[in-house]
Design a protein around this motif. Structure first.
Motif, PDB file in Angstrom:
ATOM      1  N   HIS A 119       0.980  -0.861  -0.079  1.00  0.00           N
ATOM      2  CA  HIS A 119       0.152   0.160   0.138  1.00  0.00           C
ATOM      3  C   HIS A 119       0.813   1.259  -0.127  1.00  0.00           C
ATOM      4  O   HIS A 119       0.511   2.240  -0.395  1.00  0.00           O
ATOM      5  CB  HIS A 119      -0.746   0.193   1.758  1.00  0.00           C
ATOM      6  CG  HIS A 119      -2.074   1.125   1.136  1.00  0.00           C
ATOM      7  ND1 HIS A 119      -2.991   1.106   0.543  1.00  0.00           N
ATOM      8  CD2 HIS A 119      -1.723   2.359   2.462  1.00  0.00           C
ATOM      9  CE1 HIS A 119      -4.137   2.298   0.965  1.00  0.00           C
ATOM     10  NE2 HIS A 119      -3.018   3.103   1.668  1.00  0.00           N
ATOM     11  N   HIS A 123       1.045   4.300  -2.982  1.00  0.00           N
ATOM     12  CA  HIS A 123       0.740   5.691  -2.392  1.00  0.00           C
ATOM     13  C   HIS A 123       1.905   6.728  -3.506  1.00  0.00           C
ATOM     14  O   HIS A 123       1.856   7.878  -3.685  1.00  0.00           O
ATOM     15  CB  HIS A 123       0.977   6.013  -0.997  1.00  0.00           C
ATOM     16  CG  HIS A 123      -0.240   6.134  -0.601  1.00  0.00           C
ATOM     17  ND1 HIS A 123      -1.123   6.832  -0.460  1.00  0.00           N
ATOM     18  CD2 HIS A 123      -0.715   4.981   0.975  1.00  0.00           C
ATOM     19  CE1 HIS A 123      -2.547   6.848  -0.354  1.00  0.00           C
ATOM     20  NE2 HIS A 123      -1.935   5.440   1.014  1.00  0.00           N
ATOM     21  N   SER A 149       0.241   9.018   5.339  1.00  0.00           N
ATOM     22  CA  SER A 149      -1.222   8.716   5.373  1.00  0.00           C
ATOM     23  C   SER A 149      -1.641   8.704   7.407  1.00  0.00           C
ATOM     24  O   SER A 149      -0.778   8.696   8.210  1.00  0.00           O
ATOM     25  CB  SER A 149      -0.602   7.037   5.134  1.00  0.00           C
ATOM     26  OG  SER A 149      -0.065   5.859   5.942  1.00  0.00           O
ATOM     27  N   ASP A 318      -6.751   7.206  -0.210  1.00  0.00           N
ATOM     28  CA  ASP A 318      -6.571   5.515  -0.513  1.00  0.00           C
ATOM     29  C   ASP A 318      -7.739   5.591  -2.626  1.00  0.00           C
ATOM     30  O   ASP A 318      -8.646   6.665  -2.318  1.00  0.00           O
ATOM     31  CB  ASP A 318      -7.333   4.865  -0.095  1.00  0.00           C
ATOM     32  CG  ASP A 318      -6.125   4.735   1.062  1.00  0.00           C
ATOM     33  OD1 ASP A 318      -4.841   4.900   1.327  1.00  0.00           O
ATOM     34  OD2 ASP A 318      -6.618   3.804   1.995  1.00  0.00           O
TER      35      ASP A 318
HETATM   36 ZN    ZN Z   1      -3.592   5.089   2.262  1.00  0.00          ZN
END
Ligand code: ZN
Ligand code: KG4
Length: 351
Positions: A119, A123, A149, A318
């Motif tokens: 993840h 990003h 984040s 996201d």
């Molecule tokens: Zn995220």
């Protein structure tokens, strides 16, 4: 959005690590053909934060239709795709499992190559998308990236699109988590970051002297002390009768808190740039949508001749575009995954 033709490399991205059910189709790792985000914000805001069980159930309900929407918007079908990229961690295990199970099912049914994407790497990869005002190009590397984040405040150097070295880490509360907790203390609702930024617009950032935490010479971040300082300040203002602070005081607290977070992030980031001597800075993650942070970094970078790359705000929070972009680069550099692809909840911690 444009129509796709047969010779193009088209990746379907799937993102379900937290409370957004997102899918996207990206061409050649850069061009966004579609991006669909079904946010669960409204449901979770009733509880003041994410309820993991509700999040995974909602992903299960939404994912197939959200996938079809991304294909429709891109005017493609599974037959036109070249691969499927899915976030497989870190994140909420139940939520990740929904996306990964769906991606594995699509892979088994179509034979398309499957790739699991980290993840945080995703990003960072948002910066390579053409929709960014100044997309990051391979020629701009090495670059420093600030990843901020809900669970991470990290500094990395990017050598290649799939090759990062971590140079600064979250020691305790991440920047987004600190914003979320501060918003809860100030009763501003969920998600906290945007609510704090909005409240701060009417506030004085110098009204309260909050700390700018620093861990000696390290590039690591620690925001738990700042959060405690805010809680103490609120308790002091409330006094024994525990009356809630008035609207202007809340705005001043939010502005002072935001200034402290932004100062801290900016200081460490500029130190990382100085130490590594790079000429390009990228930012990534939900907190990178924060206007004050973008403005401060832009000013500081201009002062030292460094080019700042900022994804548009909707690619900071996201989304699945970033997953498809990261998947494109991963599929160029390594073997695809298979039905053994697993999920992981947290990054391994550095000692
Ligand atoms: Zn995220
Ligand atoms: O990257 P992200 O969407 O999800 C995770 O991977 O965690 O980041 C979510 C975090 C939340 O903590 C949210 O409050 C914060 O990003 N955030 C912001 C802003 N928009 C989202 N923080 C400050 N200012 C914003 N405008």
């Amino acid at each position: 959005m444009t129509c796709a033709c047969a010779s193009e490399e088209l990746i379907l991205g799937i993102e379900t690590s937290c409370d957004e059910t997102a899918t996207a189709v990206v061409k050649d790792g850069r061009q966004v053909l579609s991006s669909i985000i079904a946010s669960q914000e409204q449901i979770h805001s009733l509880f003041g934060g994410i309820v993991p069980e509700i999040a995974s159930r909602k992903h299960t309900e939404l994912l197939m239709s959200v996938t079809q929407k991304a294909l429709d918007q891109a005017q493609v079908s599974f037959d036109n795709l070249s691969g499927i990229a899915v976030t497989n961690g870190p994140g909420l295990i139940g939520s990740l499992l929904v996306g990964v199970s769906a991606a594995k099912a699509y892979h088994a049914a179509t034979g398309l190559p499957l790739v699991g994407v980290n993840h945080l790497q995703a990003h960072v990869a948002a910066n390579f998308a053409e929709v960014c005002e100044k997309p990051l190009r391979e020629a701009d590397l090495p670059a420093v990236c600030l990843i901020v984040s809900g669970g991470h405040s990290d500094l990395v150097t990017i050598a290649h699109a799939t090759d990062y070295e971590v140079i600064g880490l979250t020691r305790d509360d991440a920047a987004g988590e600190a914003f979320d907790k501060a918003a809860r203390v100030l009763q501003l609702g969920y998600p906290g970051g945007p609510a704090m930024a909005k409240a701060a617009e009417a506030g004085n950032p110098e009204a309260f002297a909050l700390p700018r935490p620093r861990i000696s010479d390290s590039l690591d971040f620690s925001f738990s002390g700042l959060k405690t300082a805010l809680i103490r300040q609120v308790q002091e203002l409330q006094g024994e009768d525990e009356a809630a602070p008035d609207e202007q005081t809340v705005a001043d607290l939010a502005a002072s808190f935001q200034a402290a977070v932004v100062d801290t992030l900016t200081r460490n980031t500029m130190q990382a740039i100085e130490q590594s001597g790079v000429k390009h800075l990228a930012i990534a993650g939900g907190v990178a949508a924060n206007r004050l942070l973008r403005e401060r970094l832009s000013e500081e970078c201009a002062g030292v001749g460094v080019e700042l790359h900022c994804p548009p705000p909707e690619l900071c929070t996201d989304n699945a575009v970033m997953v498809a972009v990261a998947g494109h680069y991963l599929l160029m550099t390594r073997e695809p995954d298979n039905l053994d692809l697993d999920v992981f909840s947290a990054m391994p911690r550095a000692c």
